[in-house]
Design a protein around this motif. Sequence first.
Motif, PDB file in Angstrom:
ATOM      1  N   THR A  64     -15.896   1.187  10.811  1.00 17.44           N
ATOM      2  CA  THR A  64     -14.486   1.192  10.450  1.00 17.44           C
ATOM      3  C   THR A  64     -14.167   2.406   9.584  1.00 17.44           C
ATOM      4  O   THR A  64     -14.908   2.713   8.648  1.00 17.44           O
ATOM      5  N   TYR A  65     -13.065   3.057   9.906  1.00 11.33           N
ATOM      6  CA  TYR A  65     -12.563   4.203   9.149  1.00 11.33           C
ATOM      7  C   TYR A  65     -11.098   3.944   8.819  1.00 11.33           C
ATOM      8  O   TYR A  65     -10.403   3.234   9.550  1.00 11.33           O
ATOM      9  N   SER A  66     -10.621   4.525   7.731  1.00  8.17           N
ATOM     10  CA  SER A  66      -9.222   4.345   7.376  1.00  8.17           C
ATOM     11  C   SER A  66      -8.578   5.700   7.129  1.00  8.17           C
ATOM     12  O   SER A  66      -9.249   6.686   6.827  1.00  8.17           O
ATOM     13  N   TYR A  67      -7.272   5.724   7.297  1.00  5.08           N
ATOM     14  CA  TYR A  67      -6.490   6.941   7.084  1.00  5.08           C
ATOM     15  C   TYR A  67      -5.118   6.507   6.583  1.00  5.08           C
ATOM     16  O   TYR A  67      -4.504   5.606   7.157  1.00  5.08           O
ATOM     17  N   THR A  68      -4.639   7.145   5.525  1.00  2.00           N
ATOM     18  CA  THR A  68      -3.330   6.820   4.980  1.00  2.00           C
ATOM     19  C   THR A  68      -2.280   7.749   5.573  1.00  2.00           C
ATOM     20  O   THR A  68      -2.342   8.965   5.393  1.00  2.00           O
ATOM     21  N   THR A  95      -2.434  -0.700  12.861  1.00  2.00           N
ATOM     22  CA  THR A  95      -1.395  -0.222  11.945  1.00  2.00           C
ATOM     23  C   THR A  95      -1.468  -0.988  10.624  1.00  2.00           C
ATOM     24  O   THR A  95      -2.121  -2.035  10.545  1.00  2.00           O
ATOM     25  N   PRO A  96      -0.769  -0.502   9.585  1.00  6.01           N
ATOM     26  CA  PRO A  96      -0.770  -1.220   8.303  1.00  6.01           C
ATOM     27  C   PRO A  96      -0.242  -2.655   8.401  1.00  6.01           C
ATOM     28  O   PRO A  96      -0.605  -3.497   7.584  1.00  6.01           O
ATOM     29  N   SER A 127       4.111   3.930   7.528  1.00  5.99           N
ATOM     30  CA  SER A 127       3.280   4.576   6.514  1.00  5.99           C
ATOM     31  C   SER A 127       2.324   3.548   5.915  1.00  5.99           C
ATOM     32  O   SER A 127       2.563   2.345   5.991  1.00  5.99           O
ATOM     33  N   GLY A 128       1.238   4.045   5.365  1.00  8.12           N
ATOM     34  CA  GLY A 128       0.235   3.179   4.760  1.00  8.12           C
ATOM     35  C   GLY A 128      -1.122   3.372   5.397  1.00  8.12           C
ATOM     36  O   GLY A 128      -1.346   4.342   6.129  1.00  8.12           O
ATOM     37  N   GLN A 129      -2.021   2.442   5.121  1.00 11.79           N
ATOM     38  CA  GLN A 129      -3.408   2.565   5.571  1.00 11.79           C
ATOM     39  C   GLN A 129      -3.589   2.042   6.993  1.00 11.79           C
ATOM     40  O   GLN A 129      -3.422   0.864   7.268  1.00 11.79           O
ATOM     41  N   TRP A 130      -3.940   2.955   7.894  1.00 14.63           N
ATOM     42  CA  TRP A 130      -4.277   2.627   9.277  1.00 14.63           C
ATOM     43  C   TRP A 130      -5.796   2.468   9.346  1.00 14.63           C
ATOM     44  O   TRP A 130      -6.542   3.158   8.653  1.00 14.63           O
ATOM     45  N   LEU A 131      -6.252   1.584  10.227  1.00 14.20           N
ATOM     46  CA  LEU A 131      -7.686   1.378  10.419  1.00 14.20           C
ATOM     47  C   LEU A 131      -8.094   1.811  11.817  1.00 14.20           C
ATOM     48  O   LEU A 131      -7.344   1.612  12.783  1.00 14.20           O
TER      49      LEU A 131
END
Length: 152
Positions: A64-68, A95-96, A127-131
């Motif tokens: 798992t990786y995340s991107y804001t 999505t967030p 917007s926010g943290q996507w996984l």
Amino acid sequence: MRKKLVVVLALLCVLAFCMAPAAATTSSDQTTKKTGMTVTPIVGDVMWPKGSNSGTVTQGETKTYSYTVPAGSTTLSVKVVWGTTASNLGLIVQTPNSIGYGEFDDATDGSTNGSLALQFQDNPLQSGQWLFFVRGKSVTGSQSFTITIVSS
């Protein structure tokens, strides 16, 4: 009579409960239509940033990786490269607000070449943290990969 009504209501509740997961689980096409998000394969060159994350997966394993995604972004591009057609990796994007897209794999972008590049577009993106879940879909031993994510 009252006992029959209770039994019928209980059966209806069970039926409704059983159907809820089926209605909530949609394909990426259905989710795309429902949310307005457009998901397309990236064909050709994209200005990818120099920084990327790397990892290794085995058969059935998921990393798992995340991107804001910042507010006001309209495009999110993701690229997973493992460099061999002997393995196939899957990608699920969340999505967030927990809407999932995928599982995409090597053939999703129209070319089986050990990589996958996708673009998510909406005006604006949430917007926010996507996984990003990278899964060993068809792997013998272990398979290394890199994942690069950029938004604009």
